[in-house]
Design an enzyme around this catalytic site. Structure first.
Site, PDB file in Angstrom:
ATOM      1  N   SER A 153       0.470  -0.672  -0.134  1.00  0.00           N
ATOM      2  CA  SER A 153       0.083  -0.236   0.097  1.00  0.00           C
ATOM      3  C   SER A 153       1.059   1.095  -0.013  1.00  0.00           C
ATOM      4  CB  SER A 153      -1.019   0.150   1.587  1.00  0.00           C
ATOM      5  OG  SER A 153      -1.845   1.019   1.502  1.00  0.00           O
ATOM      6  N   TYR A 173      -2.207  -0.766  10.034  1.00  0.00           N
ATOM      7  CA  TYR A 173      -2.576  -1.679   8.949  1.00  0.00           C
ATOM      8  C   TYR A 173      -1.409  -1.188   8.531  1.00  0.00           C
ATOM      9  CZ  TYR A 173      -3.045  -0.806   3.983  1.00  0.00           C
ATOM     10  OH  TYR A 173      -4.095  -1.618   2.497  1.00  0.00           O
TER      11      TYR A 173
HETATM   12  N1  LIG Z   1      -8.768  -0.536  -1.840  1.00  0.00           N
HETATM   13  C1  LIG Z   1      -7.278   0.505  -1.002  1.00  0.00           C
HETATM   14  O1  LIG Z   1      -7.500   1.435  -1.065  1.00  0.00           O
HETATM   15  C2  LIG Z   1      -6.504  -0.258  -0.762  1.00  0.00           C
HETATM   16  C3  LIG Z   1      -5.348   0.839  -1.149  1.00  0.00           C
HETATM   17  C4  LIG Z   1      -4.289   0.030  -0.797  1.00  0.00           C
HETATM   18  C5  LIG Z   1      -3.942  -1.252  -0.518  1.00  0.00           C
HETATM   19  N2  LIG Z   1      -4.437  -2.138  -0.628  1.00  0.00           N
HETATM   20  C6  LIG Z   1      -4.466  -3.565  -0.198  1.00  0.00           C
HETATM   21  O2  LIG Z   1      -4.661  -4.424  -1.579  1.00  0.00           O
HETATM   22  C7  LIG Z   1      -5.152  -5.572  -1.276  1.00  0.00           C
HETATM   23  C8  LIG Z   1      -6.663  -6.328  -1.948  1.00  0.00           C
HETATM   24  O3  LIG Z   1      -7.411  -5.214  -1.377  1.00  0.00           O
HETATM   25  P1  LIG Z   1      -8.871  -4.814  -1.970  1.00  0.00           P
HETATM   26  O4  LIG Z   1      -8.905  -3.637  -1.517  1.00  0.00           O
HETATM   27  O5  LIG Z   1      -8.919  -5.661  -2.779  1.00  0.00           O
HETATM   28  O6  LIG Z   1      -9.895  -5.427  -0.490  1.00  0.00           O
HETATM   29  P2  LIG Z   1     -10.995  -6.444  -0.748  1.00  0.00           P
HETATM   30  O7  LIG Z   1     -11.848  -6.239  -1.415  1.00  0.00           O
HETATM   31  O8  LIG Z   1     -11.819  -7.057   1.051  1.00  0.00           O
HETATM   32  O9  LIG Z   1     -10.765  -7.953  -0.576  1.00  0.00           O
HETATM   33  C9  LIG Z   1      -9.819  -8.205   0.257  1.00  0.00           C
HETATM   34  C10 LIG Z   1      -9.750  -9.776  -0.118  1.00  0.00           C
HETATM   35  O10 LIG Z   1      -8.694 -10.979   0.437  1.00  0.00           O
HETATM   36  C11 LIG Z   1      -9.304 -11.680   0.775  1.00  0.00           C
HETATM   37  N3  LIG Z   1      -9.455 -12.236   2.427  1.00  0.00           N
HETATM   38  C12 LIG Z   1      -9.230 -11.609   4.105  1.00  0.00           C
HETATM   39  N4  LIG Z   1      -9.421 -12.239   4.435  1.00  0.00           N
HETATM   40  C13 LIG Z   1      -9.057 -13.435   4.293  1.00  0.00           C
HETATM   41  C14 LIG Z   1      -8.108 -14.747   4.959  1.00  0.00           C
HETATM   42  N5  LIG Z   1      -7.867 -14.552   5.985  1.00  0.00           N
HETATM   43  N6  LIG Z   1      -7.973 -16.045   4.029  1.00  0.00           N
HETATM   44  C15 LIG Z   1      -7.700 -15.839   2.660  1.00  0.00           C
HETATM   45  N7  LIG Z   1      -8.074 -14.658   2.073  1.00  0.00           N
HETATM   46  C16 LIG Z   1      -8.419 -13.627   3.313  1.00  0.00           C
HETATM   47  C17 LIG Z   1     -10.771 -11.421   0.741  1.00  0.00           C
HETATM   48  O11 LIG Z   1     -11.675 -12.835   0.583  1.00  0.00           O
HETATM   49  P3  LIG Z   1     -12.347 -13.901   1.524  1.00  0.00           P
HETATM   50  O12 LIG Z   1     -13.155 -12.713   2.251  1.00  0.00           O
HETATM   51  O13 LIG Z   1     -13.520 -14.413   0.763  1.00  0.00           O
HETATM   52  O14 LIG Z   1     -11.732 -14.779   2.215  1.00  0.00           O
HETATM   53  C18 LIG Z   1     -10.690 -10.690  -0.472  1.00  0.00           C
HETATM   54  O15 LIG Z   1     -10.517 -10.987  -1.697  1.00  0.00           O
HETATM   55  C19 LIG Z   1      -5.075  -6.271   0.394  1.00  0.00           C
HETATM   56  O16 LIG Z   1      -4.119  -5.934   0.634  1.00  0.00           O
HETATM   57  C20 LIG Z   1      -4.512  -4.295   0.930  1.00  0.00           C
HETATM   58  O17 LIG Z   1      -4.345  -3.939   2.050  1.00  0.00           O
HETATM   59  C21 LIG Z   1      -6.295  -1.863  -1.169  1.00  0.00           C
END
Ligand SMILES: NC(=O)c1ccc[n+]([C@@H]2O[C@H](COP(=O)([O-])OP(=O)(O)OC[C@H]3O[C@@H](n4cnc5c(N)ncnc54)[C@H](OP(=O)(O)O)[C@@H]3O)[C@@H](O)[C@H]2O)c1
Length: 256
Positions: free
Chosen positions: A134, A147
């Site tokens: 991130s 985080y």
């Molecule tokens: N959205 C943002 O603004 C943003 C910005 C910077 C970085 N990121 C990073 O991008 C990555 C993806 O985030 P996103 O925005 O796509 O969030 P998201 O829509 O909440 O997706 C998170 C994913 O992680 C999976 N997950 C969560 N807990 C888990 C567990 N215990 N075991 C296996 N899978 C798990 C979820 O699937 P299930 O619930 O089906 O397990 C889901 O597929 C993360 O690492 C986040 O830190 C996001």
């Protein structure tokens, strides 16, 4: 790297950035192995992909995903460590147990997956480990301090491992997205984002745009992908004028 025919294992692929990466890489002809807890989400994200539902904080799940992928495809060319969760609890009062849970998924599950996959990549002298961190791993976000700390750990790991694997034909790529429109905020079990952050959502990029940046990074063998690229401005400002950036962050955080 050319992506057609490559085997990509993507974690956290049931929604958000992981699901968008699945669609983006499938469109380039990559063969997919997807994992997350929601089987339904995985099926939607990757029709025809190998799916392995499970909680990645469990070593059994991690082993099962890697073994099944190798059994089906015989190799893993790209590991995208994307699964992650946020926290909006103040670091000075959050239960330690919650801080540990966050680290368990964002850092240790990513490290565990990498330790299972890297030996196979080293043996073939080929492969890319993509760690989705991130912008919060480069500039601390005070509404998400715990985080951010997990993402700083991911950044250090990715950069150190790049040099450890230097002569082995295995690369690492660090991905630092800014704000991306996904279910990330609502999916956190740890507190709520402050209003200033929620309102900024209109400036966020889409998960598809983030996945395109990751795909392009893979194609050009990038070391680091910051997306949107304007995120580099914040990184530079925080290095040159740290107190200015902190004052602005305090305003957004409501602690000024
Ligand atoms: N959205 C943002 O603004 C943003 C910005 C910077 C970085 N990121 C990073 O991008 C990555 C993806 O985030 P996103 O925005 O796509 O969030 P998201 O829509 O909440 O997706 C998170 C994913 O992680 C999976 N997950 C969560 N807990 C888990 C567990 N215990 N075991 C296996 N899978 C798990 C979820 O699937 P299930 O619930 O089906 O397990 C889901 O597929 C993360 O690492 C986040 O830190 C996001």
């Amino acid at each position: 790297m050319r992506l057609d025919g490559k085997v990509a294992l993507i974690t956290g692929a049931s929604e958000g950035i992981g699901a968008a990466c699945a669609a983006e890489l499938a469109a380039c002809g990559a063969r997919l192995s997807l994992t997350a807890r929601s089987e339904e989400g995985l099926r939607k994200a990757g029709p025809g992909a190998l799916i392995t539902p499970g909680d990645l904080t469990s070593e059994d799940t991690r082993r099962a995903v890697v073994e099944r992928t190798l059994e089906r495809f015989g190799a893993i060319d790209i590991l995208i460590n994307n699964a992650g969760i946020g926290s909006y609890l103040p670091s000075w009062s959050a239960p330690l147990e919650e801080a540990r849970r966050l680290m368990e998924l964002n850092y240790f599950a990513l490290l565990g997956m990498t330790q299972l996959v890297a030996p196979h990549m080293r043996a073939r002298r080929s492969g890319v480990i993509v760690n989705v961190s991130s912008i919060g791993g480069k500039v601390t976000l005070p509404w998400s301090t715990l985080y951010s700390a997990t993402k700083y750990a991911v950044n250090g790991l990715t950069e150190g491992m790049r040099v450890e694997l230097w002569g082995d034909g295995v690369r690492t790529m660090l991905v630092c997205p800014g704000y991306v429109q996904t279910g990330f905020q609502k999916n956190t079990r740890f507190g709520h984002a402050p209003d200033g952050v929620v309102k900024a959502r209109r400036f966020a990029i889409t998960a598809a745009q983030c996945a395109t940046a990751i795909r392009r990074g893979l194609e050009r063998d990038a070391r680091t992908v910051v997306t949107p690229r304007s995120g580099w401005i914040l990184v530079a400002l925080s290095r040159v004028f740290p107190s200015l950036v902190e004052a602005r962050m305090a305003k957004i955080n409501g602690t000024a």
